[in-house]
Write a protein that holds these residues in place. Structure first.
Motif, PDB file in Angstrom:
ATOM      1  N   HIS A  90       0.856  -1.193   0.000  1.00 27.96           N
ATOM      2  CA  HIS A  90       0.000   0.000   0.000  1.00 27.96           C
ATOM      3  C   HIS A  90       0.889   1.239   0.000  1.00 27.96           C
ATOM      4  O   HIS A  90       1.775   1.380   0.849  1.00 27.96           O
ATOM      5  CB  HIS A  90      -0.880   0.041   1.246  1.00 27.96           C
ATOM      6  N   CYS A  91       0.623   2.135  -0.948  1.00 21.57           N
ATOM      7  CA  CYS A  91       1.435   3.348  -1.047  1.00 21.57           C
ATOM      8  C   CYS A  91       0.513   4.560  -1.005  1.00 21.57           C
ATOM      9  O   CYS A  91      -0.312   4.752  -1.894  1.00 21.57           O
ATOM     10  CB  CYS A  91       2.232   3.329  -2.353  1.00 21.57           C
ATOM     11  N   ASP A  92       0.645   5.377   0.041  1.00 19.63           N
ATOM     12  CA  ASP A  92      -0.221   6.556   0.177  1.00 19.63           C
ATOM     13  C   ASP A  92      -0.044   7.500  -1.000  1.00 19.63           C
ATOM     14  O   ASP A  92      -0.988   8.094  -1.485  1.00 19.63           O
ATOM     15  CB  ASP A  92       0.110   7.315   1.474  1.00 19.63           C
ATOM     16  N   HIS A  93       1.187   7.608  -1.427  1.00 22.21           N
ATOM     17  CA  HIS A  93       1.494   8.547  -2.500  1.00 22.21           C
ATOM     18  C   HIS A  93       0.746   8.164  -3.773  1.00 22.21           C
ATOM     19  O   HIS A  93       0.061   8.969  -4.392  1.00 22.21           O
ATOM     20  CB  HIS A  93       3.014   8.555  -2.730  1.00 22.21           C
ATOM     21  N   CYS A  94       0.870   6.911  -4.167  1.00 23.99           N
ATOM     22  CA  CYS A  94       0.178   6.449  -5.369  1.00 23.99           C
ATOM     23  C   CYS A  94      -1.337   6.475  -5.162  1.00 23.99           C
ATOM     24  O   CYS A  94      -2.087   6.858  -6.047  1.00 23.99           O
ATOM     25  CB  CYS A  94       0.600   5.036  -5.732  1.00 23.99           C
ATOM     26  N   GLU A  95      -1.744   6.061  -3.967  1.00 23.15           N
ATOM     27  CA  GLU A  95      -3.173   5.991  -3.715  1.00 23.15           C
ATOM     28  C   GLU A  95      -3.826   7.349  -3.817  1.00 23.15           C
ATOM     29  O   GLU A  95      -4.919   7.488  -4.342  1.00 23.15           O
ATOM     30  CB  GLU A  95      -3.455   5.372  -2.332  1.00 23.15           C
ATOM     31  N   THR A 110       9.407  -0.103   0.211  1.00 31.49           N
ATOM     32  CA  THR A 110       9.269   0.994  -0.747  1.00 31.49           C
ATOM     33  C   THR A 110       8.283   0.606  -1.825  1.00 31.49           C
ATOM     34  O   THR A 110       8.158  -0.565  -2.176  1.00 31.49           O
ATOM     35  CB  THR A 110      10.603   1.351  -1.424  1.00 31.49           C
ATOM     36  N   CYS A 111       7.617   1.607  -2.368  1.00 29.70           N
ATOM     37  CA  CYS A 111       6.608   1.359  -3.376  1.00 29.70           C
ATOM     38  C   CYS A 111       7.282   0.957  -4.687  1.00 29.70           C
ATOM     39  O   CYS A 111       8.144   1.676  -5.174  1.00 29.70           O
ATOM     40  CB  CYS A 111       5.775   2.620  -3.587  1.00 29.70           C
ATOM     41  N   PRO A 112       6.923  -0.182  -5.251  1.00 28.09           N
ATOM     42  CA  PRO A 112       7.556  -0.601  -6.505  1.00 28.09           C
ATOM     43  C   PRO A 112       7.159   0.299  -7.672  1.00 28.09           C
ATOM     44  O   PRO A 112       7.796   0.280  -8.719  1.00 28.09           O
ATOM     45  CB  PRO A 112       7.032  -2.027  -6.703  1.00 28.09           C
ATOM     46  N   ASN A 113       6.149   1.137  -7.482  1.00 26.76           N
ATOM     47  CA  ASN A 113       5.682   2.006  -8.554  1.00 26.76           C
ATOM     48  C   ASN A 113       6.378   3.361  -8.523  1.00 26.76           C
ATOM     49  O   ASN A 113       6.920   3.813  -9.522  1.00 26.76           O
ATOM     50  CB  ASN A 113       4.164   2.182  -8.445  1.00 26.76           C
ATOM     51  N   CYS A 114       6.413   3.993  -7.347  1.00 27.63           N
ATOM     52  CA  CYS A 114       6.962   5.351  -7.293  1.00 27.63           C
ATOM     53  C   CYS A 114       8.193   5.469  -6.404  1.00 27.63           C
ATOM     54  O   CYS A 114       8.815   6.521  -6.342  1.00 27.63           O
ATOM     55  CB  CYS A 114       5.884   6.328  -6.823  1.00 27.63           C
ATOM     56  N   GLY A 115       8.508   4.434  -5.682  1.00 30.34           N
ATOM     57  CA  GLY A 115       9.702   4.473  -4.849  1.00 30.34           C
ATOM     58  C   GLY A 115       9.524   5.144  -3.495  1.00 30.34           C
ATOM     59  O   GLY A 115      10.471   5.240  -2.727  1.00 30.34           O
TER      60      GLY A 115
HETATM   61 ZN    ZN Z   1       3.727   4.519  -4.815  1.00 32.50          ZN
END
Ligand code: ZN
Ligand code: ANZ
Length: 857
Positions: A438-443, A495-500
């Motif tokens: 779960h990534c707050d940034h991406c979410e 770490t988020c695999p999408n945005c780091g």
């Molecule tokens: Zn992310």
């Protein structure tokens, strides 16, 4: 002469089988692959229960028989060791599940091996090992990518005892399937598998799969298809002019003229639109109360509860205006969560109407009797109080009424299923971590793999290891709605695999039923092969494997998959009707749709076995009547236990264990041993031969048929009869006949008593008799099932009954098919002839091969 030393013999053969690798099949070259699959056990105690010995050895008898019939039988085994069953056991004995599982694995496997089954020990599967659960996690990710795994906040079943969420299938009569606690509802963020996408296919395929009928019926009811319609009611809220409609789901259009109220579930989503200010407090209070109740309390409680909302609904059929209530006997997740109250013909609605003093209308009257008012009439009948449709048979009225409403736009045909999506999150320690991030940034940007549902995963980094938490206290569930992994910081932070950015790992583990929904696919494959099972891996875009697996490897694994799947035979408990057996079908269908595999039903054949009782009672720890197989193996030997278990009943019916029966069986086995021992030590007395060997040929034929249909008890009984016949005629058989009988006997015993038969096979070969009929001195388990001679099935001598005036007066042996004259000639030599003065008989009735009746004055 020697005694039957079961301990020495059984150990000797288990070692030899392991050395010779007799039970390992070449997965790629065998010609008649036959997977003899049994449900793998879960270690929720120190060791195996006698019930498991019963099923495993029964399945093994079937498998060994199939092997003798020419199949290449692969008999795999593993442990379904992740999950609450095992974890709760560890908690109960106050030890860490990590330690307990090491011990139970060893002991379970030892016991399973002692049973004498033809397991291939090089291909075991343990669901709690990283090399297995990385593929369970991989599966989860594939389901997520496909949109078949999703996260949703919703009311879920909560077991206060196990302190975790349960799937619908794990709630039996409102109680936790494991702990028996009353299940309550909790509003939590959970992962679901979208099994409902497959409702129709799961149902339709039941028509052609060759499965136990009870299981099919159970699945059909669980899927619960019902063809009905949504009826559209206009809302009249005295405080609002908003144009709002309420849809109610019904299958009984014939009753549409008669509802006297409407009920919505407390969770009904648009409840605010219905509630007037006068009623708001009451309704809020009621909603709060009912969410604390268990499903069981809500639905089976005789005492109906509910509150009035202050609004009314208008019946599209006749413009009747009826009050709207909130009541918790309506299920939120079924239909539309709103029901038309038809107290005349629905018992629940009737109870509700009585309680709230609502009118009761009947729209049907029974065919032949009077309608008895004061209760709901739930039978068939003719329409009454239904305007233009009065007098019609209900089934005809049904269609007409619906058609009318559909044409007017006030009803929509609708098919509903009871089946709901499978909740797979568990807030426990002992399971595979759900591999999501779960990534707050991406979410916050709505940036996920799926636009509508954020969430990423660590693809190449599988497995997401279950962190070791050595402290026992830290892995206990605490009931917070979050699992123990939540407290392990090193695990949670990633770490988020999408945005780091900094991100959090999912801390729920998956339901152990996910582990067991695909384990059978794993058996023929090993860790070196880089794939979870054989199939199309390169064809799948974004494949986890692309960098590694080559075309050649993939092709050979595909071929292996073709050889071994779908599973030829699956045997297990019928209690898994709607859990494991439904999930396994769903997972297989989904894998087919993802194009990984090319079949959609996992098990060609499913056979449900029976259960055994002890002295007529269910075995349970509390009753103290649980049989520990180890003690019996020690005292009597595994083969004796096996043969006894085969004898106590038909495999689908189970049977009753009695110690006296076990002892009796051991006596029979000693007798068998002596017969063979006499032969091997050349103490047999031969005669000039008996005329008729049909007993042997019939036994071979019938035992073969019985084993093929898992009627083990009758197979054993026939073998016992054969042994009796042999003992009765001992000394009369010539040498060739003895050889034929003993050879057949040992071969017939082999599937049931694998060590015993192997020992005898070896010892009688050592006699090196020139007349020996054996052609092959390899293992008895590599022999063909004995053949019978069709022409010898007919008995040449048979018994018929002698009657005098219809009363049985004697018996006589005659040549098969003898004529009436011949029979009478023989009877003249019998003492009955004089005793009953049969010379005075004026009439004889002769039924060939059965009886002759003399009629005398
Ligand atoms: Zn992310
Ligand atoms: C009117 C009616 C009259 C009904 C009658 C039954 C008997 P199946 O066959 O299981 O689909 N129903 C609909 N949604 C419901 C819900 N969310 N909670 C509880 N009950 C619900 O059952 C369909 C019937 O169950 C529907 O038909 C509805 O009651 C009720 F004499 O509508 B019936």
């Amino acid at each position: 002469m020697s005694d039957f030393d079961h301990k020495k013999i059984e150990e000797k053969w288990r070692n030899k089988w392991a050395e010779s690798k007799i039970n390992q099949k070449d997965m790629d070259t065998v010609e008649k692959p036959f997977t003899n699959l049994m449900m793998f056990p879960y270690p929720s105690a120190e060791g195996l229960h006698i019930g498991s010995v019963y099923t495993f050895s029964g399945v093994d008898t079937f498998g060994r028989f199939q092997q003798m019939k020419g199949n290449d039988v692969f008999e795999p085994i593993g442990l379904d060791g992740f999950g609450i069953h095992s974890e709760n056991y560890a908690i109960k004995i106050g030890e860490h599940i990590g330690d307990v599982s090491k011990r139970t694995e060893k002991h379970f496997y030892e016991q399973l091996d002692n049973t004498g089954n033809m397991f291939d020990w090089t291909r075991t599967v343990e669901t709690y090992k990283p090399e297995y659960y990385k593929w369970t996690q991989w599966l989860f990710i594939q389901f997520f990518k496909k949109g078949l795994a999703y996260r949703k906040k919703s009311l879920v079943n909560w077991c206060p005892g196990c302190k975790t969420v349960l799937s619908d299938e794990q709630v039996i009569d409102g109680k936790c399937e494991r702990s028996g606690d009353e299940v309550t509802q909790k509003d939590l963020d959970q992962w679901f598998f979208k099994i409902t996408d497959y409702s129709e296919r799961l149902l339709n395929n039941l028509e052609w799969i060759d499965w136990d009928n009870d299981v099919k019926i159970g699945q059909k009811n669980w899927i619960g298809k019902s063809v009905g319609a949504e009826i559209i009611w206009k809302l009249r809220n005295p405080e609002s002019n908003e144009d709002f409609k309420i849809n109610t789901f019904t299958t009984r259009f014939d009753t549409i003229p008669g509802p006297t109220f409407l009920v919505v579930a407390p969770e009904y989503q648009d409840i605010d639109k219905l509630v007037t200010s006068d009623n708001k407090n009451q309704v809020d209070e009621y909603i709060k109360e009912s969410t604390n109740k268990s499903d069981l309390e809500r639905q089976v409680g005789k005492d109906k509860t509910g509150v009035f909302t202050g609004s009314y609904a208008i019946n599209p059929y006749n413009n009747d205006e009826v009050p709207i209530y909130v009541a918790d006997y309506v299920i939120a997740g079924y239909g539309t969560g709103a029901v038309m109250g038809m107290p005349g013909h629905d018992q629940r609605d009737h109870e509700f109407a009585v309680k709230f003093d609502l009118p009761i209308k009947y729209t049907l009257k029974p065919k032949d009797e009077e309608l008895s008012e004061g209760e709901a009439y739930e039978g068939e009948g003719y329409e009454i109080n239904s305007g233009e449709f009065d007098g019609l048979w209900w089934a005809d009225a049904r269609d007409k009424i619906l058609e009318k409403l559909v044409n007017e736009g006030s009803a929509i045909k609708k098919t509903n299923y009871k089946l709901r999506d499978w909740c797979v999150s568990r807030q426990r320690y002992w399971g595979p971590p759900i591999p999501m991030i779960h990534c707050d940034h991406c979410e916050s940007k709505g940036d996920g793999y799926h636009k509508h549902m954020p969430g990423w995963w660590t693809d190449e980094n599988l497995p997401v290891l279950l962190p070791q938490i050595p402290e026992f206290e830290r892995i206990l569930p605490d009931g917070s709605g979050k699992g123990p992994l939540e407290k392990v910081d090193e695990f949670v932070h990633t770490t988020c695999p999408n945005c780091g950015s900094d991100a959090r790992r999912e801390t729920d583990v998956s339901d152990p039923f996910v582990d067991s929904s695909w384990y059978f696919l794993r058996y023929p494959f090993t860790e070196n092969e880089k794939v979870p099972f054989g199939g199309n891996f390169l064809d799948n875009p974004k494949s986890f494997f692309k960098p590694d697996i080559t075309k050649e490897e993939e092709d050979s694994l595909k071929l292996r998959m073709k050889k071994w799947f779908p599973v030829s035979w699956y045997i297990g408990g019928k209690e898994h009707t709607v859990l494991h057996l439904l999930y396994a079908r769903f997972i297989t269908m989904a894998l087919k749709d993802m194009d990984y595999i090319d079949f959609e039903e996992p098990f060609t054949k499913f056979y449900g076995h029976g259960l055994i009782t002890k002295d007529g009672a269910k075995m349970s720890k509390s009753k103290g009547n649980v049989i520990n197989p180890d003690e019996y193996f020690e005292e009597f030997g595994a083969d004796s236990v096996r043969l006894y278990l085969r004898f106590i009943g038909s495999f689908d019916q189970g049977g009753d264990w009695r110690d006296t029966g076990m002892k009796g069986m051991r006596k029979f086995i000693n007798k068998l041993w002596d017969i063979f021992d006499q032969f091997a030590s050349q103490h047999i007395v031969y005669g000039s031969g008996v005329d008729n060997m049909s007993k042997l040929h019939k036994t071979i034929k019938n035992v073969g048929e019985d084993l093929d249909s898992l009627k083990f008890n009758t197979a054993v009984a026939k073998i016992m009869e054969l042994v009796n016949w042999y003992k009765e005629n001992e000394g009369h058989f010539d040498k060739k006949q003895v050889l034929e009988i003993l050879k057949s006997l040992v071969l017939m015993l082999a599937p049931m008593m694998p060590h015993f038969a192997e020992e005898i096979w070896e010892s009688i070969h050592k006699t090196e008799d020139p007349n020996w009929l054996w052609t092959n001195s390899n293992s008895v388990h590599l022999q063909k099932w004995p053949e019978f001679d069709e022409s010898q099935l007919i008995e040449t001598q048979i018994n018929i009954v002698i009657q005098v005036n219809g009363k049985v007066r004697g018996k006589i042996e005659i040549p098969n098919g003898a004529s009436q004259e011949e029979v009478i000639e023989r009877i003249k030599l019998n003492e009955v002839y004089d005793r009953y003065e049969l010379k005075n008989s004026f009439k004889e009735i002769y039924i060939p091969n059965k009886l002759i009746n003399f009629i005398v004055k």
